[in-house]
Write a protein that holds these residues in place. Structure first.
Motif, PDB file in Angstrom:
ATOM      1  N   ALA A  38       0.820  -1.237   0.059  1.00  0.00           N
ATOM      2  CA  ALA A  38       0.063   0.006   0.054  1.00  0.00           C
ATOM      3  C   ALA A  38       0.764   1.155   0.174  1.00  0.00           C
ATOM      4  N   LYS A  39       1.916   1.053   0.642  1.00  0.00           N
ATOM      5  CA  LYS A  39       2.988   2.586   0.766  1.00  0.00           C
ATOM      6  C   LYS A  39       3.298   2.840  -0.456  1.00  0.00           C
ATOM      7  N   PRO A  40       4.180   1.984  -1.138  1.00  0.00           N
ATOM      8  CA  PRO A  40       4.691   2.480  -2.342  1.00  0.00           C
ATOM      9  C   PRO A  40       3.870   2.833  -3.325  1.00  0.00           C
ATOM     10  N   LEU A  41       2.509   2.120  -3.619  1.00  0.00           N
ATOM     11  CA  LEU A  41       1.320   2.625  -4.375  1.00  0.00           C
ATOM     12  C   LEU A  41       0.750   3.982  -4.187  1.00  0.00           C
ATOM     13  N   ALA A  42       0.453   3.872  -3.030  1.00  0.00           N
ATOM     14  CA  ALA A  42      -0.341   5.090  -2.241  1.00  0.00           C
ATOM     15  C   ALA A  42       0.448   6.259  -2.318  1.00  0.00           C
ATOM     16  N   GLU A  43       1.758   6.135  -1.954  1.00  0.00           N
ATOM     17  CA  GLU A  43       2.536   7.558  -2.153  1.00  0.00           C
ATOM     18  C   GLU A  43       2.891   7.874  -3.593  1.00  0.00           C
ATOM     19  N   TYR A  85      -0.057   1.560  10.172  1.00  0.00           N
ATOM     20  CA  TYR A  85      -1.064   0.946   9.495  1.00  0.00           C
ATOM     21  C   TYR A  85      -0.822  -0.290   8.765  1.00  0.00           C
ATOM     22  N   GLN A  86       0.494  -0.393   8.145  1.00  0.00           N
ATOM     23  CA  GLN A  86       0.823  -1.927   7.311  1.00  0.00           C
ATOM     24  C   GLN A  86       1.093  -3.115   8.341  1.00  0.00           C
ATOM     25  N   ALA A  87       1.530  -2.523   9.654  1.00  0.00           N
ATOM     26  CA  ALA A  87       1.688  -3.571  10.542  1.00  0.00           C
ATOM     27  C   ALA A  87       0.644  -4.140  10.900  1.00  0.00           C
ATOM     28  N   ALA A  88      -0.336  -3.306  11.302  1.00  0.00           N
ATOM     29  CA  ALA A  88      -1.694  -3.579  11.502  1.00  0.00           C
ATOM     30  C   ALA A  88      -2.675  -4.645  10.706  1.00  0.00           C
ATOM     31  N   VAL A  89      -2.181  -4.240   9.455  1.00  0.00           N
ATOM     32  CA  VAL A  89      -2.760  -5.228   8.401  1.00  0.00           C
ATOM     33  C   VAL A  89      -2.106  -6.315   8.363  1.00  0.00           C
ATOM     34  N   TYR A  90      -0.884  -6.448   8.457  1.00  0.00           N
ATOM     35  CA  TYR A  90      -0.087  -7.969   8.791  1.00  0.00           C
ATOM     36  C   TYR A  90      -0.422  -8.734   9.690  1.00  0.00           C
ATOM     37  N   GLN A  91      -0.761  -7.895  10.786  1.00  0.00           N
ATOM     38  CA  GLN A  91      -1.286  -8.542  12.063  1.00  0.00           C
ATOM     39  C   GLN A  91      -2.536  -9.147  11.888  1.00  0.00           C
ATOM     40  N   TYR A  92      -3.585  -8.503  10.907  1.00  0.00           N
ATOM     41  CA  TYR A  92      -4.935  -9.324  10.659  1.00  0.00           C
ATOM     42  C   TYR A  92      -4.569 -10.486   9.919  1.00  0.00           C
ATOM     43  N   TYR A  93      -3.854 -10.477   9.029  1.00  0.00           N
ATOM     44  CA  TYR A  93      -3.268 -11.761   8.473  1.00  0.00           C
ATOM     45  C   TYR A  93      -2.846 -12.932   9.477  1.00  0.00           C
ATOM     46  N   GLN A  94      -2.213 -12.614  10.152  1.00  0.00           N
ATOM     47  CA  GLN A  94      -1.480 -13.588  11.312  1.00  0.00           C
ATOM     48  C   GLN A  94      -2.412 -14.023  12.355  1.00  0.00           C
ATOM     49  N   GLN A  95      -3.870 -13.519  12.506  1.00  0.00           N
ATOM     50  CA  GLN A  95      -4.643 -13.931  13.155  1.00  0.00           C
ATOM     51  C   GLN A  95      -4.362 -14.334  14.854  1.00  0.00           C
ATOM     52  N   ASP A  96      -3.594 -15.199  14.892  1.00  0.00           N
ATOM     53  CA  ASP A  96      -3.282 -15.649  16.489  1.00  0.00           C
ATOM     54  C   ASP A  96      -2.320 -14.408  17.187  1.00  0.00           C
ATOM     55  N   LYS A  97      -1.796 -13.562  16.444  1.00  0.00           N
ATOM     56  CA  LYS A  97      -0.567 -12.664  16.995  1.00  0.00           C
ATOM     57  C   LYS A  97      -1.153 -11.407  17.887  1.00  0.00           C
ATOM     58  N   SER A  98      -2.305 -10.787  17.236  1.00  0.00           N
ATOM     59  CA  SER A  98      -3.034  -9.798  18.208  1.00  0.00           C
ATOM     60  C   SER A  98      -4.512 -10.009  18.199  1.00  0.00           C
TER      61      SER A  98
END
Lengths: 220, 118
Positions: free
Chosen positions: A61-66, B30-43
């Motif tokens: 998202a970051k490179p594409l949105a930026e 934001y991107q870390a939160a999205v990654y956490q969503y995919y990892q399910q049991d992490k948070s």
């Protein structure tokens, strides 16, 4: 003296030309399409790391949105497919362009493939490498707009010191550390930025939300 | 003559390096939160929502917009927790901030998401 300067200039010119080693990408279709929004699908995965597609796609998202595009929220998109029984990158990327356009209303779709993701131990060096390719397709016309590839490694900038024994020790130590997912995830961030940032040679063009939109010279 | 060409060359090289523009969005975690969503049991969903909320506040403090997809991601988490009204509220915010998302946000709020993709 004159000969030395001449050789130096020749060397400099050759070096600069050498930086542009591949043929320039033909951006005609891309410029004509002018996509405002990009739908990024779950990547296909050629690596042994199950987590690889999510590690990569959560950082696009970051490179594409930026670069100036609206990027559809990747996890929301993935959940939409999941509710319809489509879970893997292979299944999701097989959905027709017409269906994708109907549901998401995106201007373009980005197909990603993870070619490499992980650590390897090769006697005297150990590295974590993430390699990915991308293909951008216009969802309205079906035309191919752009393709790209990028790689990044944890070994970049790492110096070799301490002779052969030093390198073997270093390799064994880093293999343990590099096996952890965090290292791959950090490297994947670099791969993603190299792959999808605008303003790079043969890279993505700037999108409408960027102040740099339309500033690239024709024939770049 | 030679010295001025060298200075010009140096200036050109340096200007090429100084092409970093200001970010358009405030990214926070934001991107870390999205990654956490995919990892399910992490948070937990609550932890992810708190992280996203923190990014929203960080954006306000820096007077920058939040990234595309952030509010939709919040909507997704609310949806997974059964908070339909709050989910729809977030999808509406996403639609308002990013009109490009309208067809998809409308789709998500239409209750016809299952069986739509075949």
């Amino acid at each position: 003296m004159r000969q030395v300067i001449g050789l130096f200039t020749l060397g400099l010119v050759l070096t600069l030309v050498g930086c542009a080693k591949s043929t320039p990408y033909n951006y005609d279709a891309f410029r004509q399409s002018q996509p405002k929004s990009i739908l990024v699908l779950t990547p296909t995965n050629e690596s042994p790391e199950v987590d690889a597609p999510f590690s990569l796609v959560s950082q696009v998202a970051k490179p594409l949105a930026e670069a100036g595009y609206y990027v559809f929220p990747v996890a929301v998109v993935a959940e939409t497919f999941r509710q319809n029984g489509l879970n893997t990158g292979y299944d999701i990327q097989a959905v027709s362009l017409q269906k994708l356009h109907e549901i998401f209303g995106a201007d373009a779709v980005l197909y990603l493939d993870v070619k490499e993701y992980g650590s390897s131990y090769m006697v005297v060096s150990s590295e974590t490498r993430v390699t990915a390719t991308a293909k951008l397709v216009d969802l309205r016309s079906g035309q191919l707009l752009w393709t790209g590839a990028a790689t990044a490694s944890s070994n970049e900038g790492r110096s070799n010191s301490g002779g052969l024994i030093g390198m073997l020790v270093q390799a064994a130590v880093t293999q343990v550390v590099d096996s952890m997912t965090e290292r791959g995830h950090s490297v994947a961030a670099i791969t993603s930025a190299r792959l999808l940032s605008a303003g790079r040679y043969n890279g993505m063009l700037y999108g409408p939300r960027s102040p740099q939109y339309g500033t690239e010279q024709q024939g770049k | 003559m030679k010295q001025s060409s060298l200075i010009l060359l140096a200036a050109l090289i340096l200007s090429g390096c100084a092409s970093k523009q200001k970010p358009i969005y405030y990214w926070g975690d934001y991107q870390a939160a999205v990654y956490q969503y995919y990892q399910q049991d992490k948070s937990s969903p609550q932890e992810q929502l708190a992280s996203l909320q923190k990014t929203i506040e960080g954006a306000k403090a820096k007077n920058l917009p939040v990234p595309p997809g952030l509010h939709a991601q919040m909507g997704l988490i609310h949806s997974s927790m059964g908070n339909v009204n709050e989910a729809y509220n977030q999808f509406s915010i996403e639609k308002q901030l990013f009109p490009e998302s309208a067809p998809f946000m409308d789709f998500l709020m239409s209750n016809k998401t299952k069986g739509a993709v075949k």
